[in-house]
Design a protein around this motif. Structure first.
Motif, short mmCIF file in Angstrom:
data_model
loop_
_atom_site.label_atom_id
_atom_site.label_comp_id
_atom_site.label_asym_id
_atom_site.label_seq_id
_atom_site.Cartn_x
_atom_site.Cartn_y
_atom_site.Cartn_z
N GLU A 226 15.13 -0.05 6.19
CA GLU A 226 13.68 -0.08 5.98
C GLU A 226 13.01 0.93 6.90
O GLU A 226 13.41 1.10 8.04
CB GLU A 226 13.15 -1.48 6.25
CG GLU A 226 13.68 -2.49 5.25
CD GLU A 226 13.73 -3.88 5.80
OE1 GLU A 226 12.73 -4.58 5.69
OE2 GLU A 226 14.79 -4.25 6.34
N ASP B 271 9.13 -0.61 -1.25
CA ASP B 271 7.80 -1.16 -1.52
C ASP B 271 7.60 -1.41 -3.01
O ASP B 271 7.06 -2.46 -3.41
CB ASP B 271 6.71 -0.23 -0.99
CG ASP B 271 6.68 -0.13 0.53
OD1 ASP B 271 7.26 -1.01 1.21
OD2 ASP B 271 6.08 0.83 1.04
N ASP C 37 15.23 -10.62 1.46
CA ASP C 37 15.53 -11.51 0.33
C ASP C 37 16.73 -10.99 -0.45
O ASP C 37 17.62 -11.77 -0.82
CB ASP C 37 14.33 -11.63 -0.62
CG ASP C 37 13.13 -12.33 0.00
OD1 ASP C 37 13.32 -13.18 0.90
OD2 ASP C 37 12.00 -12.00 -0.42
N LYS D 109 10.39 -9.71 -4.07
CA LYS D 109 11.47 -9.93 -3.12
C LYS D 109 11.50 -8.82 -2.07
O LYS D 109 11.40 -7.64 -2.40
CB LYS D 109 12.83 -9.94 -3.82
CG LYS D 109 12.95 -10.93 -4.95
CD LYS D 109 13.08 -12.32 -4.42
CE LYS D 109 13.33 -13.29 -5.58
NZ LYS D 109 12.70 -14.56 -5.35
N SER D 110 11.65 -9.21 -0.82
CA SER D 110 11.73 -8.26 0.29
C SER D 110 13.18 -7.79 0.45
O SER D 110 14.10 -8.40 -0.11
CB SER D 110 11.28 -8.94 1.58
OG SER D 110 12.24 -9.91 1.98
N GLN E 118 9.62 -4.43 -4.09
CA GLN E 118 8.99 -5.67 -3.66
C GLN E 118 7.77 -5.99 -4.53
O GLN E 118 7.55 -7.15 -4.89
CB GLN E 118 8.61 -5.62 -2.18
CG GLN E 118 8.11 -6.96 -1.68
CD GLN E 118 8.10 -7.08 -0.17
OE1 GLN E 118 8.51 -6.17 0.53
NE2 GLN E 118 7.65 -8.20 0.32
#
Length: 76
Positions: free
Chosen positions: A73, A8, A20, A16-17, A11
């Motif tokens: 994640e 988190d 990504d 960017k996730s 990001q």
């Protein structure tokens, strides 16, 4: 700090996730659908993340763990 908290924060800082970063690492030749490519050293990935995204060691290693498939994640 949980692994998800690291993701988190990354990001928030980069925009960017995790997906990504997986795609960018694949484009750079560091990773493929199975994870980090054989022979790719964490130091190479860390240098790229530092240069392009100004990520430090801890956040960079979180991305490396994600690419290796060691963490995912939502992990604590």
């Amino acid at each position: 700090m949980s692994f998800q908290a690291y993701l988190d924060n990354i990001q928030s800082k980069t925009g960017k996730s995790p997906a990504d970063f997986r795609a960018l690492a694949a484009k750079k030749g560091y990773a493929d659908a199975k994870g980090l490519r054989p022979g790719v050293k964490a130091g190479e990935v860390l240098a790229w993340l530092k240069q392009d995204f100004d990520l430090g060691q801890g956040h960079g290693m979180a991305i490396v763990a994600l690419l290796k498939g060691m963490k995912k994640e939502g992990d604590r």
